[in-house]
Design a protein around this motif. Sequence first.
Motif, PDB file in Angstrom:
ATOM      1  N   SER A 210     -50.298  53.983  75.572  1.00 24.89           N
ATOM      2  CA  SER A 210     -49.180  54.791  76.073  1.00 24.89           C
ATOM      3  C   SER A 210     -48.228  55.210  74.966  1.00 24.89           C
ATOM      4  O   SER A 210     -47.673  56.314  74.991  1.00 24.89           O
ATOM      5  CB  SER A 210     -48.431  54.043  77.172  1.00 24.89           C
ATOM      6  OG  SER A 210     -47.950  52.790  76.723  1.00 24.89           O
ATOM      7  N   LEU A 211     -48.031  54.348  73.960  1.00 24.36           N
ATOM      8  CA  LEU A 211     -47.146  54.711  72.857  1.00 24.36           C
ATOM      9  C   LEU A 211     -47.763  55.836  72.029  1.00 24.36           C
ATOM     10  O   LEU A 211     -47.074  56.788  71.650  1.00 24.36           O
ATOM     11  CB  LEU A 211     -46.875  53.493  71.985  1.00 24.36           C
ATOM     12  CG  LEU A 211     -45.779  53.633  70.931  1.00 24.36           C
ATOM     13  CD1 LEU A 211     -44.426  53.956  71.567  1.00 24.36           C
ATOM     14  CD2 LEU A 211     -45.669  52.358  70.100  1.00 24.36           C
ATOM     15  N   PRO A 253     -42.338  51.901  67.272  1.00 26.89           N
ATOM     16  CA  PRO A 253     -42.374  50.754  66.362  1.00 26.89           C
ATOM     17  C   PRO A 253     -43.784  50.475  65.842  1.00 26.89           C
ATOM     18  O   PRO A 253     -44.734  50.362  66.628  1.00 26.89           O
ATOM     19  CB  PRO A 253     -41.863  49.603  67.224  1.00 26.89           C
ATOM     20  CG  PRO A 253     -41.065  50.254  68.312  1.00 26.89           C
ATOM     21  CD  PRO A 253     -41.746  51.548  68.577  1.00 26.89           C
ATOM     22  N   GLU A 254     -43.904  50.358  64.541  1.00 28.92           N
ATOM     23  CA  GLU A 254     -45.224  50.138  63.935  1.00 28.92           C
ATOM     24  C   GLU A 254     -45.846  48.839  64.422  1.00 28.92           C
ATOM     25  O   GLU A 254     -47.080  48.727  64.549  1.00 28.92           O
ATOM     26  CB  GLU A 254     -45.101  50.123  62.408  1.00 28.92           C
ATOM     27  CG  GLU A 254     -46.430  50.011  61.682  1.00 28.92           C
ATOM     28  CD  GLU A 254     -47.395  51.149  61.987  1.00 28.92           C
ATOM     29  OE1 GLU A 254     -48.613  50.892  62.055  1.00 28.92           O
ATOM     30  OE2 GLU A 254     -46.922  52.296  62.167  1.00 28.92           O
ATOM     31  N   ALA A 255     -45.014  47.836  64.710  1.00 30.85           N
ATOM     32  CA  ALA A 255     -45.547  46.549  65.160  1.00 30.85           C
ATOM     33  C   ALA A 255     -46.435  46.699  66.392  1.00 30.85           C
ATOM     34  O   ALA A 255     -47.392  45.939  66.577  1.00 30.85           O
ATOM     35  CB  ALA A 255     -44.404  45.585  65.469  1.00 30.85           C
ATOM     36  N   CYS A 256     -46.129  47.677  67.236  1.00 31.73           N
ATOM     37  CA  CYS A 256     -46.874  47.851  68.487  1.00 31.73           C
ATOM     38  C   CYS A 256     -48.294  48.344  68.270  1.00 31.73           C
ATOM     39  O   CYS A 256     -49.130  48.268  69.174  1.00 31.73           O
ATOM     40  CB  CYS A 256     -46.125  48.810  69.411  1.00 31.73           C
ATOM     41  SG  CYS A 256     -44.476  48.242  69.895  1.00 31.73           S
ATOM     42  N   TRP A 269     -39.301  42.190  66.727  1.00 31.97           N
ATOM     43  CA  TRP A 269     -38.717  43.518  66.499  1.00 31.97           C
ATOM     44  C   TRP A 269     -37.354  43.637  67.184  1.00 31.97           C
ATOM     45  O   TRP A 269     -36.374  44.093  66.585  1.00 31.97           O
ATOM     46  CB  TRP A 269     -39.670  44.609  67.006  1.00 31.97           C
ATOM     47  CG  TRP A 269     -39.096  45.984  66.868  1.00 31.97           C
ATOM     48  CD1 TRP A 269     -38.906  46.685  65.701  1.00 31.97           C
ATOM     49  CD2 TRP A 269     -38.595  46.826  67.914  1.00 31.97           C
ATOM     50  NE1 TRP A 269     -38.330  47.909  65.965  1.00 31.97           N
ATOM     51  CE2 TRP A 269     -38.130  48.019  67.309  1.00 31.97           C
ATOM     52  CE3 TRP A 269     -38.504  46.686  69.301  1.00 31.97           C
ATOM     53  CZ2 TRP A 269     -37.574  49.061  68.058  1.00 31.97           C
ATOM     54  CZ3 TRP A 269     -37.959  47.731  70.048  1.00 31.97           C
ATOM     55  CH2 TRP A 269     -37.505  48.904  69.414  1.00 31.97           C
ATOM     56  N   VAL A 270     -37.283  43.189  68.427  1.00 30.19           N
ATOM     57  CA  VAL A 270     -36.046  43.301  69.198  1.00 30.19           C
ATOM     58  C   VAL A 270     -34.920  42.494  68.552  1.00 30.19           C
ATOM     59  O   VAL A 270     -33.763  42.930  68.536  1.00 30.19           O
ATOM     60  CB  VAL A 270     -36.275  42.852  70.654  1.00 30.19           C
ATOM     61  CG1 VAL A 270     -34.954  42.697  71.396  1.00 30.19           C
ATOM     62  CG2 VAL A 270     -37.168  43.857  71.383  1.00 30.19           C
ATOM     63  N   THR A 374     -50.014  57.249  62.246  1.00 34.82           N
ATOM     64  CA  THR A 374     -49.277  58.279  61.497  1.00 34.82           C
ATOM     65  C   THR A 374     -49.456  59.644  62.144  1.00 34.82           C
ATOM     66  O   THR A 374     -48.495  60.426  62.245  1.00 34.82           O
ATOM     67  CB  THR A 374     -49.753  58.314  60.038  1.00 34.82           C
ATOM     68  OG1 THR A 374     -49.498  57.050  59.433  1.00 34.82           O
ATOM     69  CG2 THR A 374     -49.022  59.400  59.258  1.00 34.82           C
ATOM     70  N   ALA A 375     -50.653  59.939  62.611  1.00 34.50           N
ATOM     71  CA  ALA A 375     -50.897  61.228  63.256  1.00 34.50           C
ATOM     72  C   ALA A 375     -50.067  61.374  64.524  1.00 34.50           C
ATOM     73  O   ALA A 375     -49.531  62.458  64.815  1.00 34.50           O
ATOM     74  CB  ALA A 375     -52.385  61.377  63.575  1.00 34.50           C
TER      75      ALA A 375
END
Length: 467
Positions: A210-211, A253-256, A269-270, A374-375
Amino acid sequence: MSNPSDQDARAISSIEDLVEVLASGSKPKDAWRIGTEHEKFGFVRPEAATAARPAFSAPPYAPGGIEALLDAVHAQGGWSPILDRGAIIGLKGEGEEKGGAISLEPAGQFELSGAPLANLHETRAEFERHFTNLRGPARALGLGFASLGFHPLASRDDLPWMPKSRYAIMRGYMPKVGTLGLDMMQRTCTVQVNLDFASETDMARKMKVSLALQPVATAAFANSPFFEGRPNGFLSNRARIWTDTDNARAGMPEACFAPDFGFGDYVQWVLDVPMYFVVRDGAILDVSGRSFRAWLAGERQDGLDGLTPTIGDFEDHLTTVFPDVRLKRFLEMRGADAGSPEMMLAQSALWVGLLYDDAALAAAEELVCEHDSTAYRDLRAAVPAQALHAPLGTGTARDVLARMVAIAADGLRARGLRDEQGRDESVYLAPLESLAAGGPTQAEHWLERYSGPWAGDVSRILLEGEV
């Protein structure tokens, strides 16, 4: 955020307590529900205009505005008032409306936070009931409501502020961390759907899908092409606003996207997102900019000295982070402009179809894996101006939308949930099927109206977009 009276006052003993807050949302598939939230702008209808209240101006909180509307909806039954320092700032559903709430965004944008429902047919009925129950009291006050992504006419100075304590804190903090935060607060409206997960693994799969695909949804639901009465050069100005609101708490967020992403990674992250407030003894205390991580570690910080962090504090803090997909005890899809009821229902249908059927989720994962994170970030940057024309790989966002809609339709048909006319939930994807086939976005439709029958009069959008 939670109401002060029902906050969880247990002290936080470890990071694992915070992980458990998120993990406790896990549910078996037969308990998964759909919660849809949607916002709309109020305006003074032309027949009720006066010198003091011009046509199409935003209604004040009081007199004769948002406060009176909340009181009138409350008087119809089915709702109890939510108060902030004695002022009514929302309604909590009872009876048929149990599980839902009506709340106010900073400038009086009226929001229905829908109840957790079993299927999209119930969501449609909730939409219809809400708009029907709102129109009578609103018309009696000379008000209308339009669902658009960004206010098409008003400047920030034209808009009121609602008497919600947390908004006063955000109003002071936002200009310190971005140039467009106050626009986000006062001049945007969104629609989001809240969906469940079965486990940490299921949550991670749904989060990544979803992200990554949220920018495509942003493109499909683009509905904010005007700024203070003129075209603004964007199809989703609401999405542009989010590019410089507060990037420490927003975006992708990249962590996701990490292969082993889980509840603990989101908690970490939070914890590094700056705080807004804490609630003590029914009062909201301004601790904007403070560190939740440092507070947990016992470090001294102004406003937090002598206060013990609680589970309720963390739950409130979760509501103040704004990634494109937000994790609480469920997942919130946050990328879409508010729009017509049909489009807002289609937004819920899209994500239910993609995420609530095993085969559909696997197909969506395959689709997402065709590009790296990145895309998708590059797509997110291009979508506000280009919407479905934005490039991704060798194609466009519209190409990806067509594949998403096809997968979602299969997912909804597999659920086999039919209405009284025998239709399954895939019927609600019709507006997106039109878009995937090359039809105009809502924003492009309005721009055609602007250059055609409206003859440049943007105020026409409020009546034509009235819900």
